[in-house]
Design a protein around this motif. Structure first.
Motif, PDB file in Angstrom:
ATOM      1  N   GLN A 113      32.505 117.842  71.202  1.00 13.61           N
ATOM      2  CA  GLN A 113      31.501 118.842  70.951  1.00 13.61           C
ATOM      3  C   GLN A 113      30.845 119.092  72.302  1.00 13.61           C
ATOM      4  O   GLN A 113      30.429 118.140  72.955  1.00 13.61           O
ATOM      5  CB  GLN A 113      30.484 118.183  70.017  1.00 13.61           C
ATOM      6  N   GLU A 114      30.792 120.324  72.727  1.00 17.65           N
ATOM      7  CA  GLU A 114      30.163 120.546  74.027  1.00 17.65           C
ATOM      8  C   GLU A 114      28.654 120.623  73.869  1.00 17.65           C
ATOM      9  O   GLU A 114      28.142 121.225  72.917  1.00 17.65           O
ATOM     10  CB  GLU A 114      30.698 121.823  74.680  1.00 17.65           C
ATOM     11  N   LEU A 115      27.965 119.992  74.796  1.00 22.11           N
ATOM     12  CA  LEU A 115      26.505 119.987  74.724  1.00 22.11           C
ATOM     13  C   LEU A 115      25.880 120.897  75.783  1.00 22.11           C
ATOM     14  O   LEU A 115      24.746 121.308  75.646  1.00 22.11           O
ATOM     15  CB  LEU A 115      25.974 118.562  74.921  1.00 22.11           C
ATOM     16  N   GLY A 116      26.616 121.159  76.845  1.00 24.06           N
ATOM     17  CA  GLY A 116      26.117 122.043  77.890  1.00 24.06           C
ATOM     18  C   GLY A 116      25.091 121.377  78.767  1.00 24.06           C
ATOM     19  O   GLY A 116      24.649 120.279  78.458  1.00 24.06           O
ATOM     20  N   PRO A 117      24.716 121.943  79.860  1.00 18.84           N
ATOM     21  CA  PRO A 117      25.230 123.188  80.436  1.00 18.84           C
ATOM     22  C   PRO A 117      26.596 122.981  81.086  1.00 18.84           C
ATOM     23  O   PRO A 117      27.025 121.857  81.245  1.00 18.84           O
ATOM     24  CB  PRO A 117      24.180 123.529  81.491  1.00 18.84           C
ATOM     25  N   ARG A 118      27.226 124.070  81.449  1.00 15.58           N
ATOM     26  CA  ARG A 118      28.462 123.957  82.205  1.00 15.58           C
ATOM     27  C   ARG A 118      28.362 124.819  83.457  1.00 15.58           C
ATOM     28  O   ARG A 118      27.690 125.840  83.465  1.00 15.58           O
ATOM     29  CB  ARG A 118      29.664 124.362  81.364  1.00 15.58           C
ATOM     30  N   PHE A 119      28.996 124.344  84.495  1.00 15.02           N
ATOM     31  CA  PHE A 119      28.995 125.125  85.734  1.00 15.02           C
ATOM     32  C   PHE A 119      30.183 124.714  86.590  1.00 15.02           C
ATOM     33  O   PHE A 119      30.846 123.716  86.322  1.00 15.02           O
ATOM     34  CB  PHE A 119      27.682 124.957  86.515  1.00 15.02           C
ATOM     35  N   THR A 120      30.445 125.513  87.603  1.00 11.13           N
ATOM     36  CA  THR A 120      31.547 125.277  88.531  1.00 11.13           C
ATOM     37  C   THR A 120      30.976 125.130  89.930  1.00 11.13           C
ATOM     38  O   THR A 120      30.076 125.878  90.310  1.00 11.13           O
ATOM     39  CB  THR A 120      32.525 126.468  88.498  1.00 11.13           C
ATOM     40  N   LEU A 121      31.510 124.156  90.659  1.00 14.23           N
ATOM     41  CA  LEU A 121      31.038 123.919  92.026  1.00 14.23           C
ATOM     42  C   LEU A 121      32.193 124.067  92.992  1.00 14.23           C
ATOM     43  O   LEU A 121      33.341 123.783  92.651  1.00 14.23           O
ATOM     44  CB  LEU A 121      30.465 122.509  92.166  1.00 14.23           C
ATOM     45  N   LYS A 122      31.884 124.505  94.181  1.00  6.37           N
ATOM     46  CA  LYS A 122      32.887 124.491  95.261  1.00  6.37           C
ATOM     47  C   LYS A 122      32.208 123.946  96.499  1.00  6.37           C
ATOM     48  O   LYS A 122      31.151 124.445  96.886  1.00  6.37           O
ATOM     49  CB  LYS A 122      33.412 125.902  95.515  1.00  6.37           C
ATOM     50  N   LEU A 123      32.825 122.948  97.077  1.00  8.77           N
ATOM     51  CA  LEU A 123      32.210 122.307  98.238  1.00  8.77           C
ATOM     52  C   LEU A 123      32.263 123.241  99.438  1.00  8.77           C
ATOM     53  O   LEU A 123      33.303 123.829  99.739  1.00  8.77           O
ATOM     54  CB  LEU A 123      32.936 121.001  98.572  1.00  8.77           C
TER      55      LEU A 123
END
Lengths: 407, 345
Positions: free
Chosen positions: B306-316
């Protein structure tokens, strides 16, 4: 392009290799010596594409022995002096491939910022500004100079080895004569004039180089300037100033011609700057992190660089310009020494001349037999060729007993 | 009609490649028809000169018709070839040659020599004595400060709040226009072990600075595709106070190890498994995807998440030695955009 080339560089630590003698024999032919943050001295042979770790007898890396300075102990490049973070200076024999002795050089605080050998004496300079001269076999120093706080670099003049220059953060360039007894420098640079807002320009000399056959000194600063000082002129301010980029310049080296310098900054940008006009000649690409060590070959247009990205890179400066070798060395690299041999491309194939050496190499071939690696097989193929070539080598040896080494 | 016109005109490069195959395609078709049926019902189309392409036909209807026919012909040939191959494989049975491995971006990747060998003594020592060693030796426990750029707007504020529910023992502070270099000594004196700064641009969070205290390193990430808890479909109920498990995927290179250790040191040593919460940092092609889930063992084989969030994408973008100092700091790795040489190691 050039960056994609991958070499089968093998990092075999000497304590794990089957025959120590092989390492010892080949250690003298290494082209680049690199000192790492984990206290390991790494020898890299670019022709054989081999990198070997050298540590003291225990064989384990240790951060207390972080290599902070390297220098040749003699002109023949048979010994390397290694300045460690725990204030010891070790000497390493490149011919035998092992550490000979270590001595403690206390005094001051911080790591070594410069190391030099002059007249059998060892010159050390630490970050807190204590420059000391140590004779060969006594544990007491014979001379001490206070060169000012937060020193970033101490450099010896290769033409006049009794002259050293120091510089650092808020510590302008000073040139010292170690032969005299005075505690005052023979040259003390004056800061440049205030800027257009009439504010004082901060001082931060990061690296120093002496120009050959002249009284000139080049420095690079943490405020991205390259400055040329002329000791012969009455002016104590720099006679030429150039800027490169917008990040602190960390290291600098003279190019073979002596007309330009190569500087490297904290973002891994390398640039060649002409010091007659202060113009940018070219940029060299491929680095990923801050530059800590830079050195050019004295005659060939070859530049070695190392830094925080843990990679030793060898660039060619001219015809054609670009990356030649890239060696991943696993630890952050602090400083490097490039061998000054002239014909370093072909020399390592040829073992040292002389009959006693011959028997030694025969043993070497014999010891190589059980090794079932591809490299071993290749060398075995070459072994029968070596015998007819041996006579040739002997005659060659008689003609010129190791002249290129003395360069 | 519009489509046919488009395909007929086409791009310059496409036309060049099509030219050869088109020249003989309609001719073959007509021959087949003549041989197969025997009765010449349709008038034979005139043989086109070699090097003729359909796009040169000036009548639009005719061009469209010819193109459709050519396309069908291509498809037929392809299917026939496939069928033939399948038959051959069946006939050979076990002796059939193995199927070719499809090319994917993942397996076409240039091998990275910095991938860490777990038996490597030198790298192991380097990692055992780095700045995160005190966390992994359980000498310090993480305490995190989360702040933003100046004057954060709605989304960034909510994102910070949600991030602080993901990371245990984290405190959100309003930036108050303070310089990072002034914040860091205060953080150190108050025993914070990490500092997270969320940067925003036009109300959208777009950057993340993660600094380990007191000696660094500092990583600078570009952040994208932030989805707050509210925007996630089929999300679970609010996360609980339990400290989550951490999953780090594909942090295999030397640089990846440093970054992975940095993320791992944000979370407490011992996850509370009773909370059944897991924070995932998944690295794929140098993008790091963050997800926060709750899991449930439905049976011995099935797991529900079950996703709880938040979600994000990172790039170094860069990894800097020491605490935040963008002007005089030494960078261990900087992302450089090289068009010809996509090698920044």
């Amino acid at each position: 392009m050039v960056g994609k080339q991958t070499f089968p560089y093998s990092l075999t630590p000497p304590w794990k290799s089957p025959g120590g003698s092989i390492m010892a024999a080949s250690a003298r032919w290494n082209h680049v010596w690199v000192g790492s943050e984990t206290g390991i001295l790494k020898g890299v042979n670019l022709v054989r594409k081999q990198a070997v770790n050298f540590t003291e007898a225990a064989g384990r890396p240790s951060r207390e022995e972080e290599v902070s300075a390297l220098c040749w102990a003699d002109a023949a490049e048979s010994q390397i002096l290694i300045g460690c973070a725990n204030r010891t200076v070790k000497s390493f024999s490149t011919e035998e491939g092992k550490f000979l002795k270590s001595r403690c050089c206390p005094g001051g605080e911080g790591t070594f910022r410069g190391l030099a050998k002059h007249d059998g004496c060892l010159i050390t300079c630490v970050e807190s500004g204590i420059l000391r001269v140590w004779p060969e076999d006594s544990s007491e120093h014979i001379k001490e100079l206070s060169v000012g706080p937060s020193v970033c670099k101490m450099r010896q003049d290769p033409d006049r080895p009794h002259i050293v220059a120091t510089g650092g953060k808020e510590n302008s360039l000073k040139v010292w004569d170690l032969q005299g007894s005075s505690q005052e420098p023979i040259f003390r640079a004056k800061n440049v004039r205030n800027d257009w807002l009439n504010l004082r320009v901060p001082i931060w000399d990061q690296d120093i180089q002496f120009l050959p056959d002249s009284q000139k000194i080049v420095t690079c600063t943490g405020h991205h300037q390259v400055r040329v000082y002329d000791l012969a002129s009455p002016q104590r301010r720099p006679v030429l100033e150039a800027t490169y980029g917008e990040y602190p310049l960390m290291a600098m080296t003279l190019t073979p011609g002596g007309n330009s310098v190569v500087v490297g900054n904290t973002h891994g940008q390398l640039a060649e700057i002409d010091i007659r006009q202060g113009r940018l000649v070219c940029c060299l690409k491929g680095l990923a992190g801050s530059v800590r060590g830079l050195q050019c070959h004295p005659t060939q247009p070859i530049l070695a660089s190392c830094g925080l990205d843990r990679v030793l890179r060898v660039h060619r400066l001219r015809e054609p310009r670009g990356l030649e070798h890239k060696v991943y060395l696993k630890s952050r690299l602090n400083c490097l020494l490039l061998s000054g041999r002239d014909n370093w491309e072909d020399e390592p194939q040829e073992p040292a001349p002389g009959p006693p050496e011959e028997t030694e190499t025969d043993e070497l071939w014999a010891s190589l037999e059980p090794v079932v690696s591809a490299a071993g097989a290749k060398r075995k193929q070459r072994a029968p060729e070596a015998q007819p070539g041996g006579k040739k080598r002997q005659s060659l040896g008689a003609q010129a007993p190791l002249p290129p080494l003395c360069k | 009609m519009a489509r046919s016109g488009e395909t007929g005109v086409g791009g310059e490069d496409r036309r060049g490649t099509k030219r050869k195959s088109l020249a003989d395609a309609p001719r073959e078709d007509s021959e087949d028809g003549a041989a197969g049926s025997g009765a010449p019902e349709q008038p034979r189309p005139a043989a086109f000169p070699p090097g003729f392409s359909i796009s040169e036909i000036k009548n639009k209807q005719r061009r469209h018709f010819m193109f459709v026919r050519w396309k069908q012909q291509q498809r037929k040939e392809k299917l026939a070839a496939k069928k033939k191959l399948k038959k051959e494989r069946e006939a050979l049975g076990d002796k059939a040659p193995p199927k070719p491995v499809p090319k994917t971006i993942e397996n076409q990747r240039v091998y990275d020599e910095t991938i860490v060998d777990p038996n490597d003594e030198e790298v192991a020592y380097d990692e055992a004595t780095d700045e995160f060693a005190s966390h992994f030796n359980r000498q310090t426990s993480p305490k995190i400060l989360i702040t933003t750029s100046d004057r954060p707007r709605g989304r960034t504020v909510r994102f910070c709040e949600q991030l602080s529910t993901v990371i245990p023992n984290s405190h959100v502070y309003y930036r108050r226009g303070l310089a990072l270099k002034r914040i860091i000594p205060q953080c150190i004196s108050r025993d914070f072990t990490d500092l997270i700064v969320i940067n925003e641009d036009r109300k959208i969070p777009n950057g993340l600075v993660l600094s380990h205290l007191p000696h660094g390193p500092t990583a600078h990430f570009r952040m994208s595709s932030v989805r707050l808890r509210k925007e996630i479909k089929r999300k679970g109920k609010e996360p609980t106070q339990h400290s989550p498990e951490v999953i780090l995927n594909n942090f295999t290179t030397r640089l990846g190890h440093s970054i992975g250790r940095m993320f791992a040191s944000l979370f407490p040593h011992d996850p509370q498994f009773i909370g059944r919460q897991v924070a995932t940092f998944h690295n794929q092609r140098d993008y790091i995807f963050f997800r926060f889930h709750r899991y449930l063992f439905k049976s011995e084989k099935k797991v529900g998440i079950q996703e709880l969030g938040p979600r994000f994408t990172l790039k170094l973008r860069s990894l800097q030695k020491g605490t935040f100092d963008s002007k005089y700091g030494e960078y261990e790795w900087v992302h450089k955009v090289c068009i010809r040489m996509s090698d920044t190691s």
